[in-house]
Design an enzyme around this catalytic site. Structure first.
Site, PDB file in Angstrom:
ATOM      1  N   HIS A 125      62.847-104.580  42.295  1.00  0.00           N
ATOM      2  CA  HIS A 125      62.802-103.268  42.956  1.00  0.00           C
ATOM      3  C   HIS A 125      61.353-102.821  43.092  1.00  0.00           C
ATOM      4  CE1 HIS A 125      67.134-101.558  42.400  1.00  0.00           C
ATOM      5  NE2 HIS A 125      67.111-102.756  42.950  1.00  0.00           N
ATOM      6  N   TYR A 161      66.654 -91.020  40.586  1.00  0.00           N
ATOM      7  CA  TYR A 161      66.605 -90.068  39.471  1.00  0.00           C
ATOM      8  C   TYR A 161      66.754 -88.671  40.071  1.00  0.00           C
ATOM      9  CZ  TYR A 161      64.882 -93.786  36.375  1.00  0.00           C
ATOM     10  OH  TYR A 161      64.759 -94.939  35.633  1.00  0.00           O
ATOM     11  N   PRO A 214      66.370 -92.413  27.485  1.00  0.00           N
ATOM     12  CA  PRO A 214      66.469 -93.498  28.467  1.00  0.00           C
ATOM     13  C   PRO A 214      65.846 -93.189  29.828  1.00  0.00           C
ATOM     14  CG  PRO A 214      68.577 -92.392  28.214  1.00  0.00           C
ATOM     15  CD  PRO A 214      67.667 -91.802  27.190  1.00  0.00           C
ATOM     16  N   LYS A 244      62.482 -97.332  29.121  1.00  0.00           N
ATOM     17  CA  LYS A 244      61.421 -97.971  28.342  1.00  0.00           C
ATOM     18  C   LYS A 244      61.894 -98.657  27.056  1.00  0.00           C
ATOM     19  CE  LYS A 244      58.093 -97.375  31.011  1.00  0.00           C
ATOM     20  NZ  LYS A 244      58.451 -98.452  31.920  1.00  0.00           N
ATOM     21  N   TYR A 281      55.910 -96.436  34.998  1.00  0.00           N
ATOM     22  CA  TYR A 281      57.265 -96.930  35.228  1.00  0.00           C
ATOM     23  C   TYR A 281      57.298 -98.456  35.269  1.00  0.00           C
ATOM     24  CZ  TYR A 281      62.086 -96.864  36.792  1.00  0.00           C
ATOM     25  OH  TYR A 281      63.456 -97.045  36.856  1.00  0.00           O
TER      26      TYR A 281
END
Ligand code: APR
Ligand code: PHB
Length: 390
Positions: free
Chosen positions: A72, A201, A293, A297, A385
């Site tokens: 991704h 998100y 979460p 990570k 990220y």
């Protein structure tokens, strides 16, 4: 029984460490409280940083990951009813994350360990750690009805948050840093195509949501929920309705619903125990720290700990130098705290807090507006990220 490194726990940390040590010619035995099937049935997160993939490559345990994993190169933030894409690759000089279930990674490592004749004792009960403040540590445990002893030179505590390793250290010798969040995540897994090619998100007036996936045919969704809620009170229909209400109309319309395979609630917590070494005992992964979460990570942090611990133990056993083990805790914690910060920040930014007033809500909104208007701010998110270097 005798070994060089006794590893407690056959989760991702224990298995990764076991395979890296095996490859370097260092002998290990893993003691795992649960059965093999139980460990392989646990459903966990599924976003791998390139560093984590690199460790699996180095082990030659990544063939299935490269065949079935989904690279991704972006993630979406949805707030104020609009989706904004964070182009991870453009903002980080070409980096990406890989979607591959932690359960699958665990299976690949277990299969490799078994094929190479690595020793793993499943259903090892009453594991007790002895003498790690001296030169001759050992571990006792119950297996098949009898008490057994494993002598070793080093113990690796890879037994997760509820394990025995951290708890074996006298309370006066460790310091705990903790934040418990006033909400949890209700997760649902279903055999339906994901709503979008990339993760979303979501910050909404009704609380956080996340649209994730395991493959093109299997979706993982989450909605923020109260800590007093029970998964059993959530029918599939109620879950899908709540998820849709948190999305913008076009995305909500595009959600494919279906019967759940799994539904459960997980609380959110930030937690760090310092230091990560006590004499001949070394902690790695969830045994030493927990992240909420939100930034995906947890697993990746376990992988970076294992990388540092493996290098330290290689130095100890192959080069006869203690420099690596002396530096382990400090090195690992430096990265742990950065990931703790990122996970805490993203959690604080995206969730609805019970004590949040109108001012705090506007602050969240302003920060998100700023974030998606500034390449610098987006780059800071993207760089964390995809995973900080180690
Ligand atoms: N004796 C032996 N084994 C134990 C004991 C014990 N007393 N207590 C726990 N274990 C085992 C658990 O059954 C589990 O298989 O240790 C293992 C720990 O695995 P994880 O909890 O997966 O922790 P870790 O390997 O550090 O992986 C971290 O996995 O759990 C996720 O969110 C976490 O993504 C993160 C990553
Ligand atoms: C998941 O797919 O389970 C997942 C993905 C991203 C997260 C957390 C969980 O941040």
């Amino acid at each position: 029984m005798r070994t060089q490194v006794a590893i407690i726990g056959a989760g991702p940390s224990g298995l990764l460490l076991g395979q890296l040590l095996h490859q370097a010619g260092i002998d290990t035995v893993i003691l795992e409280r649960r059965s093999r099937d139980y460990v392989l049935a646990r459903i966990r997160a599924g976003v791998l940083e390139q560093g984590t993939v690199g460790l699996l490559d180095k082990l030659g345990a990544s063939a299935r990951l490269h065949a079935e994993g989904l690279p991704h190169s972006g993630v979406d933030l949805l707030f104020g009813g609009q989706r904004h894409r964070i182009a991870l690759d453009r903002l980080t000089g070409g980096k990406h994350v890989t979607i591959y279930g932690q359960t699958e990674m665990t299976r690949d490592l277990m299969d490799q360990r078994e094929a190479q004749g690595g020793r793993t004792i499943f259903e090892a009960d009453d594991v007790v750690l002895h003498g790690f403040d001296g030169e001759r540590p050992y571990v006792t445990y119950m297996a098949e009805g009898s008490c057994r002893r494993l002598d070793c030179e080093v113990i690796a505590g890879c037994d997760g948050y509820h394990g025995v390793s951290r708890a074996s250290v006298p309370a006066g010798a460790r310091q705990i840093f903790e934040r418990v969040y006033p909400f949890g995540w209700l997760g649902l897994l279903a055999e339906v195509p994901p709503v979008s090619d990339e993760l979303i998100y979501v910050r909404s007036q009704r609380g956080f949501a996340l649209c994730s996936m395991r493959s093109h045919a299997r979706s993982r969704y989450y909605v923020q929920c109260g800590l007093d809620e029970h998964a059993g009170d959530w029918s599939d229909q109620r879950f899908w309705d709540e998820l849709r209400r948190r999305l913008d109309p076009a995305t909500a319309e595009a959600v494919t619903t279906g019967p759940s395979i799994e539904k459960s609630i997980a609380p959110l917590r930030s937690f760090v125990a310092e230091p990560m070494r006590f004499g001949r005992l070394f902690l790695a992964g969830d045994a030493a720290h927990i992240v909420p979460p939100t930034g995906a990570k947890g697993l990746n942090l376990a992988a970076s700990d294992v990388h540092y611990l493996f290098e330290a133990l290689r130095e100890l056993f192959i080069e006869n130098s203690e420099a690596g083990i002396d530096a382990y805790s400090q090195k690992a914690l430096a990265r742990v705290w950065k990931a703790e910060r990122f996970s805490w920040w993203l959690t604080s930014l995206m969730h609805r807090f019970p004590d949040q007033g109108p001012f705090e809500q506007r602050m969240q909104q302003a920060e998100l507006d700023y974030l998606v208007s500034s390449d610098h701010a987006m780059a800071a998110l993207a760089e964390n990220y995809v995973g900080l270097p180690y």
